[in-house]
Design a protein around this motif. Structure first.
Motif, PDB file in Angstrom:
ATOM      1  N   SER A  89       0.851  -1.194   0.000  1.00  0.00           N
ATOM      2  CA  SER A  89       0.000   0.000   0.000  1.00  0.00           C
ATOM      3  C   SER A  89       0.885   1.241   0.000  1.00  0.00           C
ATOM      4  O   SER A  89       0.923   2.005   0.969  1.00  0.00           O
ATOM      5  CB  SER A  89      -0.911  -0.014   1.231  1.00  0.00           C
ATOM      6  N   VAL A  90       1.628   1.422  -1.078  1.00  0.00           N
ATOM      7  CA  VAL A  90       2.575   2.522  -1.161  1.00  0.00           C
ATOM      8  C   VAL A  90       2.397   3.249  -2.486  1.00  0.00           C
ATOM      9  O   VAL A  90       1.786   2.737  -3.419  1.00  0.00           O
ATOM     10  CB  VAL A  90       4.027   2.024  -1.016  1.00  0.00           C
ATOM     11  N   ASP A  91       2.939   4.468  -2.564  1.00  0.00           N
ATOM     12  CA  ASP A  91       2.819   5.319  -3.742  1.00  0.00           C
ATOM     13  C   ASP A  91       3.948   5.018  -4.715  1.00  0.00           C
ATOM     14  O   ASP A  91       5.121   5.152  -4.384  1.00  0.00           O
ATOM     15  CB  ASP A  91       2.861   6.792  -3.303  1.00  0.00           C
ATOM     16  N   GLU A  92       3.576   4.627  -5.948  1.00  0.00           N
ATOM     17  CA  GLU A  92       4.553   4.228  -6.966  1.00  0.00           C
ATOM     18  C   GLU A  92       5.456   5.369  -7.425  1.00  0.00           C
ATOM     19  O   GLU A  92       6.575   5.138  -7.868  1.00  0.00           O
ATOM     20  CB  GLU A  92       3.805   3.681  -8.195  1.00  0.00           C
ATOM     21  N   ASP A  93       4.948   6.585  -7.377  1.00  0.00           N
ATOM     22  CA  ASP A  93       5.646   7.706  -8.017  1.00  0.00           C
ATOM     23  C   ASP A  93       6.602   8.450  -7.094  1.00  0.00           C
ATOM     24  O   ASP A  93       7.269   9.381  -7.540  1.00  0.00           O
ATOM     25  CB  ASP A  93       4.624   8.692  -8.589  1.00  0.00           C
ATOM     26  N   ILE A  94       6.643   8.080  -5.829  1.00  0.00           N
ATOM     27  CA  ILE A  94       7.589   8.729  -4.919  1.00  0.00           C
ATOM     28  C   ILE A  94       8.589   7.696  -4.399  1.00  0.00           C
ATOM     29  O   ILE A  94       8.452   6.504  -4.650  1.00  0.00           O
ATOM     30  CB  ILE A  94       6.869   9.444  -3.752  1.00  0.00           C
ATOM     31  N   GLU A  98      10.468   8.669   0.984  1.00  0.00           N
ATOM     32  CA  GLU A  98       9.260   9.497   1.137  1.00  0.00           C
ATOM     33  C   GLU A  98       8.072   8.657   1.606  1.00  0.00           C
ATOM     34  O   GLU A  98       7.283   9.094   2.447  1.00  0.00           O
ATOM     35  CB  GLU A  98       8.946  10.187  -0.188  1.00  0.00           C
ATOM     36  N   ASN A  99       7.954   7.430   1.056  1.00  0.00           N
ATOM     37  CA  ASN A  99       6.871   6.546   1.495  1.00  0.00           C
ATOM     38  C   ASN A  99       6.976   6.234   2.983  1.00  0.00           C
ATOM     39  O   ASN A  99       5.988   6.307   3.718  1.00  0.00           O
ATOM     40  CB  ASN A  99       6.907   5.246   0.694  1.00  0.00           C
ATOM     41  N   ALA A 134      12.248   6.367  -7.340  1.00  0.00           N
ATOM     42  CA  ALA A 134      10.796   6.146  -7.368  1.00  0.00           C
ATOM     43  C   ALA A 134      10.516   4.649  -7.322  1.00  0.00           C
ATOM     44  O   ALA A 134      11.260   3.841  -7.901  1.00  0.00           O
ATOM     45  CB  ALA A 134      10.194   6.755  -8.624  1.00  0.00           C
ATOM     46  N   LYS A 136       8.417   2.840  -8.779  1.00  0.00           N
ATOM     47  CA  LYS A 136       8.136   2.161 -10.054  1.00  0.00           C
ATOM     48  C   LYS A 136       9.400   1.577 -10.679  1.00  0.00           C
ATOM     49  O   LYS A 136       9.318   0.752 -11.588  1.00  0.00           O
ATOM     50  CB  LYS A 136       7.437   3.113 -11.025  1.00  0.00           C
ATOM     51  N   ARG A 143      10.506  -4.157  -3.585  1.00  0.00           N
ATOM     52  CA  ARG A 143       9.143  -3.746  -3.203  1.00  0.00           C
ATOM     53  C   ARG A 143       8.668  -4.515  -1.973  1.00  0.00           C
ATOM     54  O   ARG A 143       8.049  -3.952  -1.078  1.00  0.00           O
ATOM     55  CB  ARG A 143       8.175  -4.012  -4.374  1.00  0.00           C
ATOM     56  N   ASP A 147       7.628  -3.043   1.643  1.00  0.00           N
ATOM     57  CA  ASP A 147       6.312  -3.334   2.218  1.00  0.00           C
ATOM     58  C   ASP A 147       6.444  -3.825   3.655  1.00  0.00           C
ATOM     59  O   ASP A 147       5.702  -3.419   4.550  1.00  0.00           O
ATOM     60  CB  ASP A 147       5.610  -4.386   1.346  1.00  0.00           C
TER      61      ASP A 147
END
Length: 311
Positions: A89-94, A98-99, A134, A136, A143, A147
């Motif tokens: 449940s993390v933001d792909e673009d940062i 930052e996550n 990032a 992505k 990943r 997580d």
């Protein structure tokens, strides 16, 4: 010595329409142990985990986390565990950094404390070199490590891992196993769902085998293997003329069935003493054997024995 129960699951049941996904499942997890939920896809493992972690409401039954009912004391129970799964449940673009900062702040840490905890986790999970890339651009293994790091921000005493190594290559899977062992060494309680028999065997203190929504068997990996059957003794009889005598002799010593495939014989023994008896008898009868192997039962054998063809 009193065993502290990290989790108490009592008569957990869940239906989806006419299908019973989880059928009256009960078990306890002791503080400090690694507890594995093992079963094929669709067996009900993840549904059980989702009910334990309050992501899914049970139709019947109760779950307690360190003595706190997950329905009546949901917020308190949720504060005591971390959850990581197949989908972060993390933001792909940062970036990873930052996550982690965002989740640390969401968990109530001050900016200074969040920065410190982020640095600790990046180091612990070998993500320092990629901390500012990032997501992505991350590999599957990176990943998955991120997580897990997110789920450990608050340093929970209990961690739920839902198939944490699915889709990972063997090297990355071994890295994740090492990370999980470090958590255990620090005193964490781990609940692990997996369809990988080797993973359960390597990591779990106890395993619950789930099939068709039911708890089929529970015990340590060693106990489950012993229930399947004893150790298998395999050997070859090079001289065909000695085969009948060998089978008769082994039968007399062990009072059990000897399986024959060509010149290869297999027999189940219950103890090291029985192995000694067989080898001594063969030696005294001047029977030559080759390619002797002693094979312990595996969790694969347990799994096949308990789940295949059973409804």
């Amino acid at each position: 010595m009193t065993v502290v129960k990290a989790i108490e699951v009592s008569h957990l049941t869940k239906r989806f329409g006419d299908k019973v996904a989880v059928d009256d499942v009960s078990f306890n997890v002791a503080q400090g142990e690694v507890f594995g939920l093992l079963g094929p896809n669709g067996a009900g493992k993840t549904t059980i985990l989702r009910m334990m972690t309050t992501l899914l409401k049970a139709d019947q039954g109760q779950v307690k986390i360190f003595g706190h009912d997950t329905v009546k004391e949901g917020s308190l129970a949720r504060s005591m565990f971390g959850l990581t799964g197949q989908y972060a449940s993390v933001d792909e673009d940062i970036s990873a950094r930052e996550n982690l900062m965002i989740f640390a702040r969401l968990n109530g840490l001050s900016r200074v404390a969040a920065k410190q905890r982020t640095t600790e986790l990046l180091t612990e999970f070998s993500l320092v070199a990629s901390a500012d890339k990032a997501l992505k651009n991350f590999s599957g293994g990176m990943r998955r490590r991120l997580d897990l790091a997110v789920s450990l921000i608050t340093q929970p005493a209990l961690v739920f891992l839902d198939e944490p190594t699915t889709g990972l290559d063997p090297r990355t899977r071994n890295q994740m196993w090492a990370t999980i062992r470090k958590l255990v060494a620090k005193g964490s309680t781990i609940v692990l769902t997996t369809q990988y028999l080797e993973e359960a065997d390597q990591l779990a203190d106890r395993v619950a085998v789930i099939d068709h929504g039911k708890l089929v068997k529970i015990g340590t990996p060693t106990e489950l293997k012993q229930q399947v059957g004893g150790t298998t003794l395999n050997f070859t009889v090079p001289q065909v003329s000695q085969m009948a005598t060998t089978i008769k002799l082994v039968n007399a010593q062990l009072k059990t069935t000897v399986k024959q495939v060509g010149q290869r014989l297999s027999v189940v023994i219950r103890s090291v003493d029985q192995l000694g008896l067989v080898l001594t008898a063969l030696q005294q009868a001047k029977i030559v054997i080759t390619h002797l192997t002693v094979q312990e039962p595996s969790l694969d054998d347990v799994f096949m024995n308990l789940t295949v063809g059973k409804n």
